[in-house]
Design an enzyme around this catalytic site. Structure first.
Site, PDB file in Angstrom:
ATOM      1  N   LYS A  35     -17.899   2.302  60.065  1.00 53.32           N
ATOM      2  CA  LYS A  35     -16.468   1.969  60.040  1.00 53.32           C
ATOM      3  C   LYS A  35     -16.201   0.839  59.052  1.00 53.32           C
ATOM      4  CE  LYS A  35     -17.001  -1.182  63.958  1.00 53.32           C
ATOM      5  NZ  LYS A  35     -16.568  -1.542  65.319  1.00 53.32           N
ATOM      6  N   TYR A 255      -7.270 -27.987  44.477  1.00 59.22           N
ATOM      7  CA  TYR A 255      -6.033 -28.169  45.228  1.00 59.22           C
ATOM      8  C   TYR A 255      -6.187 -29.255  46.283  1.00 59.22           C
ATOM      9  CZ  TYR A 255      -4.177 -23.877  43.195  1.00 59.22           C
ATOM     10  OH  TYR A 255      -3.720 -22.928  42.320  1.00 59.22           O
ATOM     11  N   MET A 303      -7.714 -18.902  44.793  1.00 63.58           N
ATOM     12  CA  MET A 303      -7.613 -17.446  44.818  1.00 63.58           C
ATOM     13  C   MET A 303      -8.636 -16.775  43.909  1.00 63.58           C
ATOM     14  SD  MET A 303      -4.324 -15.003  44.031  1.00 63.58           S
ATOM     15  CE  MET A 303      -3.366 -15.724  45.372  1.00 63.58           C
TER      16      MET A 303
END
Length: 358
Positions: A35, A255, A303
């Site tokens: 799965k 950041y 990101m």
């Protein structure tokens, strides 16, 4: 220019891990759980590599359909069963096995107009308290299933272990006792062991075992690593160094400026981030490999990039390969440093990461 992020999948490692399952439980059939896109490794490629398994387990009908369209003809079990009459009809048409865990599914079976003969597994709730019938209801459920011509007889029975990853936890033996007590001398096939149950409790193997995470080379136990259990990591997530910065003492990185250079130092920038599935919450000190040597994360994961402490690694250059987990660095270690589990890291790989098969 193509981004250098890729996940290399070692198909021979998958096969070796399946062999380890066979060694651990030579008398049981193996339902390989594939799965979540083969735990992030690619559903069809994993199933083809694990062709010597006796069957496959998936969570949803869509996953089973992908396997059938790829020509996978072995038994495929819908571990969450069917949601409605349309899914039940599709399961019959595709020759799938279904898990029955609730009264609404039982009612759908009783009103179905499915021509095919269905293999049904009755799920018992022996302690997970998620899905399944209470064990004392088994006899009544089986009685209703015996009255249905579309159900192959006798149905199988299974349950799912809640705490088998903690080898000292008595809950697993409690579940075993409930399972045994409910079934008594019931003649149908039985299945209880997941990866942790398979490796830790030989008495739980029964007719079928349902290995998942161990097939991908990852330990199911909180206190062990896959290689220590004879398993080979199947996925190596890697990227490249795209920049090296010479920073000064007091410079804040990334950041929020949450990590401050304690001295003049070099910092490497690698092309991977939470947009690729690398965990945003990975803390400073999380290991990666460059040139086979460990370096550590500094600053926040962004990101598309991470920043790495290159003190003591003067030979590192732009373009050098960076291993985030896999070959030489078990994903369990990275998961522990990021306060998560290997399952989440493997299945969290996003679509912009290229899968390559060796």
């Amino acid at each position: 220019m193509t981004r250098p992020v890729r996940a290399r999948i070692d198909l021979q490692a998958l096969q070796q891990n399946l062999h380890q399952v066979r060694v651990s439980t030579p008398r049981s059939k193996v339902m390989a759980v594939v799965k979540a896109n083969g735990y992030g490794h690619g559903l069809v490629a994993v199933a083809e590599a694990l062709h010597q398994a006796d069957g496959f387990g998936v969570a949803r009908l869509e996953e089973a359909l992908v396997l059938r369209e790829a020509g996978i003809g072995k038994p495929v079990t819908l571990l969450e069963g069917f949601m409605d009459a349309a899914e039940l009809e599709a399961a019959g048409r595709l020759g799938l096995e279904v898990v029955l865990h609730s009264d609404y599914q039982l009612a759908l079976l009783e009103s179905a107009h499915v021509q095919a003969s269905l293999r049904v597994w009755v799920k018992l709730d022996t302690g997970m308290h998620r899905l399944g019938f209470d064990p004392e209801r088994l006899e009544a459920v089986i009685r209703r299933l015996r009255a249905l011509p579309l159900v192959q007889q006798p149905p199988g029975c299974l349950s799912h272990l809640a705490c088998a990853d903690e080898r000292a936890n008595p809950a697993t033996e409690d579940q075993h006792r409930r399972f045994e007590g409910a079934l008594n001398d019931y003649p149908g096939e039985r299945s209880l062991a997941n990866s942790a149950g398979l490796l830790g409790w030989p008495d739980l193997h029964y007719d079928w075992v349902r290995p998942g995470i161990m097939l991908y080379g990852v330990s199911p136990f909180a206190d062990a690593l896959g290689p220590g259990l004879g398993l080979r990591p199947a996925m190596t997530l890697e990227t490249r160094i795209i920049g090296i910065r010479e920073l000064r003492k007091g410079d804040a990185i990334g950041y929020g400026g949450s990590w401050v250079c304690p001295e003049d130092m070099c910092v490497g920038v690698a092309a991977i981030g939470y947009g690729d599935g690398y965990p945003r919450h990975a803390a400073a000190g999380t290991p990666v490999l460059i040139q086979g040597r460990r370096v550590t994360l500094v600053g926040r994961v962004s990101m598309d990039m991470i920043t790495l402490d290159l003190r003591g690694h003067d030979a590192v250059r732009e373009g050098d390969r960076v291993v985030l987990w896999g070959e030489g660095l078990p994903v369990e270690e990275v998961a522990a440093a990021a306060d998560t589990i290997g399952y989440e890291l493997l299945t969290g790989i996003t679509g912009r990461v290229q899968l390559e098969y060796d």
